[in-house]
Design a protein around this motif. Structure first.
Motif, short mmCIF file in Angstrom:
data_model
loop_
_atom_site.label_atom_id
_atom_site.label_comp_id
_atom_site.label_asym_id
_atom_site.label_seq_id
_atom_site.Cartn_x
_atom_site.Cartn_y
_atom_site.Cartn_z
N ASP A 9 0.38 0.13 -0.17
CA ASP A 9 1.37 -0.52 0.70
C ASP A 9 2.26 -1.41 -0.18
OD1 ASP A 9 2.73 -1.48 2.93
OD2 ASP A 9 1.07 -2.67 3.69
N LYS A 11 5.29 -2.52 -0.42
CA LYS A 11 6.15 -3.57 0.13
C LYS A 11 5.42 -4.43 1.16
CE LYS A 11 10.51 -1.00 -0.11
NZ LYS A 11 11.58 -0.48 0.76
N LEU A 13 4.56 -3.45 4.07
CA LEU A 13 5.13 -3.12 5.39
C LEU A 13 4.06 -2.89 6.45
CD1 LEU A 13 7.93 -0.68 4.20
CD2 LEU A 13 8.22 -3.02 5.03
N ILE A 14 3.03 -2.15 6.09
CA ILE A 14 1.99 -1.84 7.06
C ILE A 14 1.22 -3.12 7.40
CG2 ILE A 14 -0.05 -0.44 7.54
CD1 ILE A 14 2.61 1.17 7.27
N SER A 17 3.25 -5.22 9.68
CA SER A 17 3.42 -4.65 11.03
C SER A 17 2.26 -5.05 11.94
CB SER A 17 3.54 -3.13 10.98
OG SER A 17 2.31 -2.53 10.66
N CYS A 28 7.13 0.87 14.89
CA CYS A 28 6.08 1.26 13.94
C CYS A 28 6.43 2.58 13.25
CB CYS A 28 4.73 1.37 14.63
SG CYS A 28 4.02 -0.24 15.06
N ILE A 31 8.94 1.78 10.60
CA ILE A 31 8.27 1.11 9.47
C ILE A 31 7.51 2.13 8.64
CG2 ILE A 31 6.36 -0.46 8.90
CD1 ILE A 31 7.36 -2.20 11.30
N LEU A 32 6.84 3.09 9.30
CA LEU A 32 6.08 4.10 8.56
C LEU A 32 7.02 4.94 7.68
CD1 LEU A 32 3.15 5.21 8.20
CD2 LEU A 32 3.87 7.05 9.70
N ASP A 34 9.88 3.97 6.33
CA ASP A 34 10.25 3.12 5.19
C ASP A 34 9.08 3.01 4.22
OD1 ASP A 34 11.67 1.41 3.54
OD2 ASP A 34 11.47 -0.33 4.85
N TRP A 35 7.87 2.87 4.75
CA TRP A 35 6.67 2.80 3.92
C TRP A 35 6.51 4.07 3.09
CZ3 TRP A 35 2.58 6.25 4.48
CH2 TRP A 35 1.46 5.99 3.69
N SER A 38 8.60 4.29 0.12
CA SER A 38 8.31 3.32 -0.93
C SER A 38 7.04 3.64 -1.72
CB SER A 38 8.19 1.91 -0.32
OG SER A 38 7.03 1.79 0.46
N LEU A 39 6.32 4.70 -1.32
CA LEU A 39 5.11 5.07 -2.05
C LEU A 39 5.46 5.59 -3.44
CD1 LEU A 39 2.84 7.02 0.47
CD2 LEU A 39 2.40 4.80 -0.57
#
Length: 91
Positions: A9, A11, A13-14, A17, A28, A31-32, A34-35, A38-39
């Motif tokens: 994770d 950033k 983000l999870i 949230s 959600c 957000i997922l 965006d997550w 970012s991986l």
């Protein structure tokens, strides 16, 4: 004190949230996405999702992010022909 980025994770983000009171399912899902973007390239999303589900198992089971993470493990349906000119001419 600055924490090192979490490879599952990056950033946060999870994690964040789960702290947002009244967060909705569509939020959600956003957000997922965006997550996922970012991986790190070498991190399989399925592995990261499983780790996050394990990490946040103490969160309420009906939290929207729990549902979105579980949905993220589902295999997407196979693409189907949608029609159109290209579909008609490919025979």
């Amino acid at each position: 004190m600055r924490r090192d980025p979490d490879p599952m994770d990056p950033k946060g983000l999870i994690r964040e949230s789960f702290a947002i009171e009244g967060i909705s399912l569509p939020e959600c899902r956003s957000i997922l996405m965006d997550w996922a973007l970012s991986l790190p390239d070498d991190m399989p999303p399925e592995r990261a999702i499983r780790a996050l589900l394990s990490r946040h198992q103490g969160a309420p089971r009906d939290h929207p992010m729990q549902q979105v993470l579980r949905e993220g493990l589902n295999t997407p349906p196979a693409p189907r022909r949608r029609g159109g000119r290209a579909g008609r001419l490919s025979n």
